[in-house]
Enzyme design. Structure first.
Site, mmCIF file in Angstrom:
data_model
loop_
_atom_site.group_PDB
_atom_site.id
_atom_site.type_symbol
_atom_site.label_atom_id
_atom_site.label_comp_id
_atom_site.label_asym_id
_atom_site.label_seq_id
_atom_site.Cartn_x
_atom_site.Cartn_y
_atom_site.Cartn_z
ATOM 1 N N ARG A 9 0.831 -1.199 0.000
ATOM 2 C CA ARG A 9 0.000 0.000 0.000
ATOM 3 C C ARG A 9 0.874 1.261 0.000
ATOM 4 O O ARG A 9 2.062 1.207 0.292
ATOM 5 C CB ARG A 9 -0.914 0.010 1.228
ATOM 6 C CG ARG A 9 -2.017 -1.022 1.189
ATOM 7 C CD ARG A 9 -2.783 -1.081 2.511
ATOM 8 N NE ARG A 9 -1.981 -1.665 3.590
ATOM 9 C CZ ARG A 9 -2.415 -1.830 4.848
ATOM 10 N NH1 ARG A 9 -3.623 -1.429 5.174
ATOM 11 N NH2 ARG A 9 -1.638 -2.375 5.758
ATOM 12 N N LYS A 65 1.729 1.943 7.410
ATOM 13 C CA LYS A 65 2.110 1.151 8.585
ATOM 14 C C LYS A 65 3.083 1.921 9.463
ATOM 15 O O LYS A 65 3.740 2.861 9.031
ATOM 16 C CB LYS A 65 2.731 -0.185 8.152
ATOM 17 C CG LYS A 65 1.758 -1.127 7.466
ATOM 18 C CD LYS A 65 0.560 -1.464 8.342
ATOM 19 C CE LYS A 65 0.925 -2.361 9.513
ATOM 20 N NZ LYS A 65 -0.273 -2.687 10.344
ATOM 21 N N TYR A 73 -0.923 4.359 10.819
ATOM 22 C CA TYR A 73 -1.313 3.358 11.817
ATOM 23 C C TYR A 73 -0.101 3.077 12.697
ATOM 24 O O TYR A 73 0.981 2.768 12.197
ATOM 25 C CB TYR A 73 -1.740 2.050 11.148
ATOM 26 C CG TYR A 73 -3.056 2.123 10.404
ATOM 27 C CD1 TYR A 73 -4.250 2.348 11.076
ATOM 28 C CD2 TYR A 73 -3.111 1.944 9.020
ATOM 29 C CE1 TYR A 73 -5.467 2.404 10.391
ATOM 30 C CE2 TYR A 73 -4.314 1.999 8.337
ATOM 31 C CZ TYR A 73 -5.480 2.226 9.030
ATOM 32 O OH TYR A 73 -6.669 2.288 8.350
ATOM 33 N N HIS A 120 -0.575 1.432 16.327
ATOM 34 C CA HIS A 120 -0.861 0.279 17.198
ATOM 35 C C HIS A 120 0.207 0.150 18.287
ATOM 36 O O HIS A 120 0.806 -0.904 18.482
ATOM 37 C CB HIS A 120 -0.971 -1.013 16.370
ATOM 38 C CG HIS A 120 -2.050 -0.974 15.333
ATOM 39 N ND1 HIS A 120 -3.394 -1.018 15.660
ATOM 40 C CD2 HIS A 120 -1.995 -0.873 13.978
ATOM 41 C CE1 HIS A 120 -4.124 -0.954 14.542
ATOM 42 N NE2 HIS A 120 -3.301 -0.861 13.517
ATOM 43 N N GLU A 133 -5.647 4.767 13.919
ATOM 44 C CA GLU A 133 -6.583 3.840 14.574
ATOM 45 C C GLU A 133 -7.275 4.424 15.796
ATOM 46 O O GLU A 133 -8.248 3.836 16.295
ATOM 47 C CB GLU A 133 -5.885 2.525 14.951
ATOM 48 C CG GLU A 133 -4.913 2.605 16.113
ATOM 49 C CD GLU A 133 -3.509 3.000 15.692
ATOM 50 O OE1 GLU A 133 -2.606 2.914 16.544
ATOM 51 O OE2 GLU A 133 -3.305 3.392 14.521
ATOM 52 N N ASP A 191 -2.797 -6.890 15.150
ATOM 53 C CA ASP A 191 -2.167 -5.566 15.266
ATOM 54 C C ASP A 191 -2.203 -5.036 16.691
ATOM 55 O O ASP A 191 -1.353 -4.254 17.091
ATOM 56 C CB ASP A 191 -2.877 -4.554 14.359
ATOM 57 C CG ASP A 191 -2.296 -4.537 12.952
ATOM 58 O OD1 ASP A 191 -1.165 -5.015 12.775
ATOM 59 O OD2 ASP A 191 -2.967 -4.052 12.042
#
Length: 376
Positions: free
Chosen positions: A15, A75, A94, A96, A118, A270
Protein backbone atom coordinates in the site's frame (compact mmCIF):
# COMPACT_ATOMS: atom_id res chain seq x y z
CA UNK A 1 3.15 22.53 4.59
CA UNK A 2 5.81 20.14 3.29
CA UNK A 3 4.42 16.61 3.17
CA UNK A 4 6.42 13.42 2.64
CA UNK A 5 5.15 10.06 1.40
CA UNK A 6 7.78 7.33 1.84
CA UNK A 7 7.68 3.92 0.23
CA UNK A 8 6.46 1.32 2.73
CA UNK A 9 9.25 -1.08 3.65
CA UNK A 10 7.45 -3.48 5.98
CA UNK A 11 7.44 -7.06 4.69
CA UNK A 12 5.05 -7.41 1.72
CA UNK A 13 3.41 -4.05 2.36
CA UNK A 14 2.33 -2.80 -1.05
CA UNK A 15 0.00 0.00 0.00
CA UNK A 16 0.91 3.68 -0.22
CA UNK A 17 -0.43 6.47 1.98
CA UNK A 18 -1.53 8.82 -0.79
CA UNK A 19 -2.92 8.38 -4.29
CA UNK A 20 -2.13 10.77 -7.16
CA UNK A 21 -5.65 12.17 -6.68
CA UNK A 22 -4.74 12.98 -3.07
CA UNK A 23 -1.56 14.72 -4.21
CA UNK A 24 -3.58 16.84 -6.63
CA UNK A 25 -5.95 17.97 -3.83
CA UNK A 26 -3.03 18.95 -1.57
CA UNK A 27 -1.34 20.84 -4.41
CA UNK A 28 -4.57 22.79 -5.04
CA UNK A 29 -4.27 23.99 -1.45
CA UNK A 30 -0.67 25.10 -2.17
CA UNK A 31 1.06 22.38 -0.14
CA UNK A 32 4.30 20.75 -1.32
CA UNK A 33 4.21 16.97 -1.62
CA UNK A 34 7.33 14.82 -1.90
CA UNK A 35 6.80 11.17 -2.87
CA UNK A 36 9.52 8.54 -2.84
CA UNK A 37 10.29 6.97 -6.20
CA UNK A 38 8.24 3.78 -6.74
CA UNK A 39 6.19 4.38 -3.58
CA UNK A 40 2.93 3.74 -5.43
CA UNK A 41 4.15 0.94 -7.67
CA UNK A 42 2.74 -1.86 -5.51
CA UNK A 43 -0.69 -0.24 -5.55
CA UNK A 44 -0.68 0.30 -9.29
CA UNK A 45 0.25 4.02 -9.33
CA UNK A 46 3.24 5.06 -11.42
CA UNK A 47 5.74 7.83 -10.70
CA UNK A 48 4.48 9.57 -13.84
CA UNK A 49 0.98 9.74 -12.36
CA UNK A 50 2.33 11.35 -9.20
CA UNK A 51 4.39 13.84 -11.21
CA UNK A 52 1.34 14.67 -13.31
CA UNK A 53 -0.59 15.36 -10.09
CA UNK A 54 2.10 17.78 -8.92
CA UNK A 55 4.30 15.66 -6.65
CA UNK A 56 8.07 16.02 -6.47
CA UNK A 57 9.78 12.62 -6.60
CA UNK A 58 12.76 11.84 -4.38
CA UNK A 59 14.86 8.69 -4.77
CA UNK A 60 15.44 7.69 -1.14
CA UNK A 61 13.51 7.32 2.09
CA UNK A 62 16.20 9.33 3.87
CA UNK A 63 15.46 12.35 1.68
CA UNK A 64 11.72 12.05 2.31
CA UNK A 65 12.12 12.03 6.09
CA UNK A 66 14.78 14.72 5.89
CA UNK A 67 12.65 17.28 4.10
CA UNK A 68 9.09 16.68 5.33
CA UNK A 69 7.27 18.47 8.13
CA UNK A 70 4.52 15.81 8.03
CA UNK A 71 5.08 12.18 7.09
CA UNK A 72 2.01 10.23 6.03
CA UNK A 73 2.33 6.47 5.93
CA UNK A 74 0.26 3.31 6.05
CA UNK A 75 2.11 1.15 8.59
CA UNK A 76 4.08 2.06 11.67
CA UNK A 77 7.77 2.90 11.22
CA UNK A 78 10.06 -0.10 11.57
CA UNK A 79 13.45 -0.15 13.28
CA UNK A 80 15.47 1.05 10.30
CA UNK A 81 13.23 4.13 10.02
CA UNK A 82 13.57 5.18 13.67
CA UNK A 83 16.83 7.15 13.18
CA UNK A 84 15.29 9.05 10.25
CA UNK A 85 12.49 10.57 12.32
CA UNK A 86 13.14 14.16 13.44
CA UNK A 87 12.15 15.89 16.64
CA UNK A 88 8.75 17.61 16.31
CA UNK A 89 8.09 15.86 13.00
CA UNK A 90 4.44 14.88 12.58
CA UNK A 91 3.81 11.24 11.67
CA UNK A 92 0.28 10.33 10.59
CA UNK A 93 -0.14 6.57 10.16
CA UNK A 94 -1.31 3.36 11.82
CA UNK A 95 0.83 2.88 14.94
CA UNK A 96 -0.86 0.28 17.20
CA UNK A 97 1.48 1.26 20.03
CA UNK A 98 -0.21 -1.04 22.53
CA UNK A 99 1.16 -4.06 20.69
CA UNK A 100 4.79 -2.86 20.43
CA UNK A 101 6.81 -1.58 23.37
CA UNK A 102 9.99 -1.00 21.28
CA UNK A 103 8.05 1.21 18.84
CA UNK A 104 6.51 3.17 21.71
CA UNK A 105 9.87 3.87 23.34
CA UNK A 106 11.48 4.70 19.98
CA UNK A 107 8.87 7.35 19.20
CA UNK A 108 9.20 8.80 22.70
CA UNK A 109 12.96 9.03 22.27
CA UNK A 110 12.73 10.61 18.82
CA UNK A 111 10.46 13.38 20.14
CA UNK A 112 8.05 12.95 17.25
CA UNK A 113 4.38 13.89 17.12
CA UNK A 114 2.56 10.60 16.55
CA UNK A 115 -1.03 10.84 15.39
CA UNK A 116 -2.50 7.37 14.98
CA UNK A 117 -5.10 6.55 12.35
CA UNK A 118 -6.58 3.84 14.57
CA UNK A 119 -7.49 6.17 17.46
CA UNK A 120 -9.01 9.06 15.50
CA UNK A 121 -12.55 8.81 16.82
CA UNK A 122 -15.91 10.43 16.11
CA UNK A 123 -18.35 11.48 18.82
CA UNK A 124 -20.40 8.32 18.20
CA UNK A 125 -17.25 6.27 19.07
CA UNK A 126 -16.77 5.13 15.47
CA UNK A 127 -13.22 5.01 14.09
CA UNK A 128 -13.32 6.59 10.64
CA UNK A 129 -9.72 5.77 9.63
CA UNK A 130 -9.93 2.18 10.84
CA UNK A 131 -13.26 1.47 9.13
CA UNK A 132 -12.00 1.14 5.52
CA UNK A 133 -9.18 -1.25 6.45
CA UNK A 134 -11.51 -3.11 8.81
CA UNK A 135 -13.92 -3.59 5.93
CA UNK A 136 -11.11 -4.96 3.76
CA UNK A 137 -9.68 -7.17 6.54
CA UNK A 138 -13.08 -8.51 7.54
CA UNK A 139 -13.82 -9.67 4.02
CA UNK A 140 -10.29 -10.97 3.53
CA UNK A 141 -10.49 -13.01 6.75
CA UNK A 142 -13.09 -15.25 5.11
CA UNK A 143 -11.29 -15.34 1.76
CA UNK A 144 -8.04 -16.41 3.44
CA UNK A 145 -9.79 -18.71 5.91
CA UNK A 146 -11.52 -20.52 3.07
CA UNK A 147 -8.16 -21.03 1.35
CA UNK A 148 -6.45 -22.41 4.44
CA UNK A 149 -9.32 -24.79 5.12
CA UNK A 150 -8.13 -26.65 2.03
CA UNK A 151 -6.21 -29.84 2.68
CA UNK A 152 -2.98 -28.77 0.89
CA UNK A 153 -2.87 -25.90 3.40
CA UNK A 154 -3.27 -28.39 6.30
CA UNK A 155 -6.91 -27.40 6.83
CA UNK A 156 -9.85 -29.71 7.38
CA UNK A 157 -10.51 -30.06 3.66
CA UNK A 158 -13.89 -28.37 3.77
CA UNK A 159 -15.55 -26.17 1.17
CA UNK A 160 -16.91 -23.16 3.00
CA UNK A 161 -20.33 -23.23 1.36
CA UNK A 162 -20.66 -26.99 0.99
CA UNK A 163 -22.60 -28.50 -1.94
CA UNK A 164 -26.07 -30.06 -2.19
CA UNK A 165 -26.13 -33.03 0.16
CA UNK A 166 -23.07 -31.87 2.13
CA UNK A 167 -23.25 -29.47 5.08
CA UNK A 168 -21.44 -26.14 4.73
CA UNK A 169 -18.59 -25.16 7.02
CA UNK A 170 -19.31 -23.59 10.40
CA UNK A 171 -17.73 -20.17 10.85
CA UNK A 172 -17.41 -18.59 14.30
CA UNK A 173 -16.84 -14.81 14.37
CA UNK A 174 -15.77 -13.22 17.65
CA UNK A 175 -16.72 -9.55 17.70
CA UNK A 176 -19.63 -7.79 16.05
CA UNK A 177 -17.93 -4.56 14.98
CA UNK A 178 -16.94 -3.58 11.45
CA UNK A 179 -14.54 -6.52 10.95
CA UNK A 180 -16.90 -9.05 12.48
CA UNK A 181 -19.95 -7.86 10.57
CA UNK A 182 -18.05 -7.87 7.26
CA UNK A 183 -16.66 -11.33 7.99
CA UNK A 184 -20.08 -12.72 8.91
CA UNK A 185 -21.73 -11.26 5.83
CA UNK A 186 -18.96 -12.53 3.55
CA UNK A 187 -19.06 -16.04 5.03
CA UNK A 188 -22.84 -16.11 4.85
CA UNK A 189 -22.72 -15.00 1.23
CA UNK A 190 -20.51 -18.00 0.44
CA UNK A 191 -23.08 -20.28 2.05
CA UNK A 192 -21.41 -21.06 5.37
CA UNK A 193 -23.29 -21.40 8.63
CA UNK A 194 -22.15 -18.48 10.79
CA UNK A 195 -22.24 -17.80 14.53
CA UNK A 196 -21.52 -14.16 15.36
CA UNK A 197 -20.65 -13.29 18.97
CA UNK A 198 -20.50 -9.96 20.76
CA UNK A 199 -20.72 -8.68 24.34
CA UNK A 200 -23.30 -5.98 23.52
CA UNK A 201 -26.92 -7.08 23.50
CA UNK A 202 -28.07 -3.97 21.58
CA UNK A 203 -25.41 -4.69 18.94
CA UNK A 204 -26.55 -8.33 18.71
CA UNK A 205 -30.15 -7.20 18.25
CA UNK A 206 -29.08 -4.93 15.41
CA UNK A 207 -26.96 -7.64 13.78
CA UNK A 208 -29.76 -10.20 14.08
CA UNK A 209 -32.01 -7.81 12.15
CA UNK A 210 -29.62 -7.04 9.30
CA UNK A 211 -27.69 -10.30 8.81
CA UNK A 212 -28.72 -13.07 6.39
CA UNK A 213 -30.75 -16.00 7.72
CA UNK A 214 -27.68 -18.27 7.94
CA UNK A 215 -26.10 -16.03 10.60
CA UNK A 216 -26.94 -16.74 14.24
CA UNK A 217 -26.04 -14.27 16.97
CA UNK A 218 -24.83 -15.28 20.43
CA UNK A 219 -23.65 -13.51 23.58
CA UNK A 220 -19.88 -13.67 23.89
CA UNK A 221 -18.63 -15.20 27.14
CA UNK A 222 -16.08 -17.84 28.01
CA UNK A 223 -18.60 -20.68 28.32
CA UNK A 224 -20.24 -19.97 24.97
CA UNK A 225 -16.87 -19.60 23.23
CA UNK A 226 -15.64 -22.93 24.67
CA UNK A 227 -18.73 -24.68 23.35
CA UNK A 228 -18.67 -22.98 19.95
CA UNK A 229 -15.01 -23.71 19.13
CA UNK A 230 -15.73 -27.45 19.34
CA UNK A 231 -17.86 -27.28 16.21
CA UNK A 232 -16.23 -24.43 14.27
CA UNK A 233 -14.21 -25.04 11.11
CA UNK A 234 -13.07 -21.41 10.77
CA UNK A 235 -12.74 -19.00 13.70
CA UNK A 236 -12.26 -15.26 13.07
CA UNK A 237 -10.96 -13.05 15.88
CA UNK A 238 -12.41 -9.59 15.28
CA UNK A 239 -12.19 -7.86 18.66
CA UNK A 240 -10.98 -4.29 19.05
CA UNK A 241 -10.49 -2.06 22.07
CA UNK A 242 -9.36 1.25 20.54
CA UNK A 243 -5.70 1.94 21.26
CA UNK A 244 -5.38 -0.91 23.78
CA UNK A 245 -4.43 -4.57 23.75
CA UNK A 246 -7.13 -6.99 22.62
CA UNK A 247 -8.34 -9.48 25.27
CA UNK A 248 -7.52 -13.17 24.81
CA UNK A 249 -10.90 -14.73 24.08
CA UNK A 250 -9.50 -17.96 22.65
CA UNK A 251 -7.01 -19.40 25.13
CA UNK A 252 -4.25 -21.93 24.55
CA UNK A 253 -6.18 -24.74 26.24
CA UNK A 254 -9.15 -24.21 23.91
CA UNK A 255 -7.07 -25.50 20.99
CA UNK A 256 -7.48 -29.00 22.46
CA UNK A 257 -11.24 -28.65 22.00
CA UNK A 258 -10.92 -27.93 18.27
CA UNK A 259 -10.84 -30.50 15.51
CA UNK A 260 -7.58 -31.00 13.60
CA UNK A 261 -7.40 -28.65 10.63
CA UNK A 262 -9.52 -25.93 12.19
CA UNK A 263 -8.37 -22.51 10.93
CA UNK A 264 -7.93 -19.44 13.15
CA UNK A 265 -7.72 -15.99 11.56
CA UNK A 266 -6.82 -13.29 14.09
CA UNK A 267 -7.59 -9.89 12.59
CA UNK A 268 -6.79 -8.30 15.99
CA UNK A 269 -3.11 -9.26 15.72
CA UNK A 270 -2.17 -5.57 15.27
CA UNK A 271 -3.40 -4.98 18.81
CA UNK A 272 -1.81 -8.09 20.33
CA UNK A 273 -4.41 -10.56 19.10
CA UNK A 274 -7.56 -11.96 20.72
CA UNK A 275 -6.26 -15.53 20.30
CA UNK A 276 -3.65 -16.38 22.92
CA UNK A 277 -1.51 -18.45 20.56
CA UNK A 278 -1.46 -15.69 17.96
CA UNK A 279 1.83 -14.12 16.89
CA UNK A 280 2.25 -11.75 13.94
CA UNK A 281 3.01 -13.37 10.59
CA UNK A 282 3.61 -11.97 7.10
CA UNK A 283 2.15 -12.51 3.65
CA UNK A 284 5.41 -14.24 2.81
CA UNK A 285 4.96 -16.80 5.62
CA UNK A 286 1.34 -16.37 6.71
CA UNK A 287 0.52 -19.47 8.76
CA UNK A 288 1.82 -21.80 11.45
CA UNK A 289 0.31 -24.80 13.22
CA UNK A 290 -0.13 -25.43 16.93
CA UNK A 291 -1.94 -28.56 18.17
CA UNK A 292 -3.03 -29.32 14.58
CA UNK A 293 -4.81 -25.95 14.37
CA UNK A 294 -3.85 -23.61 11.50
CA UNK A 295 -3.13 -20.03 12.61
CA UNK A 296 -3.31 -17.17 10.07
CA UNK A 297 -2.13 -13.98 11.81
CA UNK A 298 -0.90 -11.60 9.12
CA UNK A 299 -0.53 -8.15 10.66
CA UNK A 300 -1.21 -6.19 7.47
CA UNK A 301 -3.87 -8.24 5.73
CA UNK A 302 -5.13 -5.38 3.50
CA UNK A 303 -1.60 -5.09 2.08
CA UNK A 304 -2.39 -8.12 -0.08
CA UNK A 305 -5.01 -6.12 -2.00
CA UNK A 306 -3.14 -2.81 -2.19
CA UNK A 307 -5.08 -1.05 -4.91
CA UNK A 308 -8.41 -1.48 -3.13
CA UNK A 309 -6.85 -0.72 0.24
CA UNK A 310 -4.92 2.36 -0.86
CA UNK A 311 -7.88 4.01 -2.54
CA UNK A 312 -10.19 3.17 0.40
CA UNK A 313 -7.66 4.49 2.92
CA UNK A 314 -6.94 7.74 1.07
CA UNK A 315 -10.68 8.38 0.73
CA UNK A 316 -10.87 8.35 4.53
CA UNK A 317 -7.58 10.01 5.52
CA UNK A 318 -7.36 12.87 3.01
CA UNK A 319 -9.84 15.22 4.74
CA UNK A 320 -7.82 14.89 7.96
CA UNK A 321 -4.50 15.28 6.14
CA UNK A 322 -5.87 18.47 4.61
CA UNK A 323 -6.82 19.88 8.02
CA UNK A 324 -3.38 19.06 9.46
CA UNK A 325 -1.63 20.61 6.46
CA UNK A 326 -3.79 23.74 6.40
CA UNK A 327 -3.70 24.51 10.12
CA UNK A 328 -0.69 22.67 11.53
CA UNK A 329 -1.18 19.77 13.93
CA UNK A 330 -1.66 21.87 17.07
CA UNK A 331 -4.48 24.04 15.72
CA UNK A 332 -6.08 21.18 13.80
CA UNK A 333 -6.25 19.09 16.98
CA UNK A 334 -7.64 21.99 18.98
CA UNK A 335 -10.33 22.58 16.36
CA UNK A 336 -11.22 18.94 15.69
CA UNK A 337 -11.87 16.60 18.62
CA UNK A 338 -11.62 13.60 16.27
CA UNK A 339 -7.99 14.41 15.47
CA UNK A 340 -7.24 15.36 19.08
CA UNK A 341 -7.93 11.82 20.34
CA UNK A 342 -5.70 10.51 17.57
CA UNK A 343 -2.64 11.94 19.34
CA UNK A 344 -0.74 9.09 21.07
CA UNK A 345 2.82 10.33 21.64
CA UNK A 346 3.76 14.02 21.51
CA UNK A 347 7.36 15.20 21.77
CA UNK A 348 8.41 12.52 24.22
CA UNK A 349 5.15 12.33 26.19
CA UNK A 350 2.47 9.63 26.05
CA UNK A 351 -0.92 11.31 25.78
CA UNK A 352 -3.16 8.29 25.07
CA UNK A 353 -4.33 6.25 28.05
CA UNK A 354 -4.39 2.87 26.29
CA UNK A 355 -0.71 3.23 25.36
CA UNK A 356 0.32 4.41 28.83
CA UNK A 357 -1.56 1.51 30.46
CA UNK A 358 -0.10 -1.06 28.06
CA UNK A 359 3.51 -0.28 29.00
CA UNK A 360 3.08 1.26 32.46
CA UNK A 361 4.20 4.70 31.29
CA UNK A 362 3.26 8.10 32.73
CA UNK A 363 0.27 9.70 31.04
CA UNK A 364 0.24 13.37 30.10
CA UNK A 365 -3.14 14.99 29.47
CA UNK A 366 -3.47 15.86 25.80
CA UNK A 367 -4.94 19.25 26.73
CA UNK A 368 -1.79 20.00 28.68
CA UNK A 369 0.38 19.26 25.65
CA UNK A 370 -1.76 21.44 23.38
CA UNK A 371 -1.75 24.21 25.98
CA UNK A 372 2.04 24.02 26.21
CA UNK A 373 2.19 24.60 22.46
CA UNK A 374 0.00 27.70 22.86
CA UNK A 375 2.22 29.11 25.59
CA UNK A 376 5.40 28.46 23.66
Amino acid sequence: MVIGVPKEIKNNENRVALTPAGVAELRKASHTVYVQVNAGEGSGFSDEEYIGAGAIMLPTIEEIYGIAEMIIKVKEPIAQEYPLIKENQLLFTYFHFASSEPLTHAMIERGAVCLAYETVEKTDRSLPLLVPMSEVAGRMAIQEGAKYLEKPSKGRGILLGGVPGVKPAHVLVLGGGIVGAQSARMAAGLGAHVTLMDVSLPRLRYLADVMPANVDTMMSNEYNIREAVKHADLIVGAVLIPGAKAPHLVTRDMLKLMRPGTVLVDVAVDQGGCIETCRPTTHEDPTYIIDDVVHYCVANMPGAVPYTSTVALTNATLPYVMQLANKGWQQACRDNAELKVGLNVVEGKVVYKGVADAWNLPLTAVNEVLQEEVLS
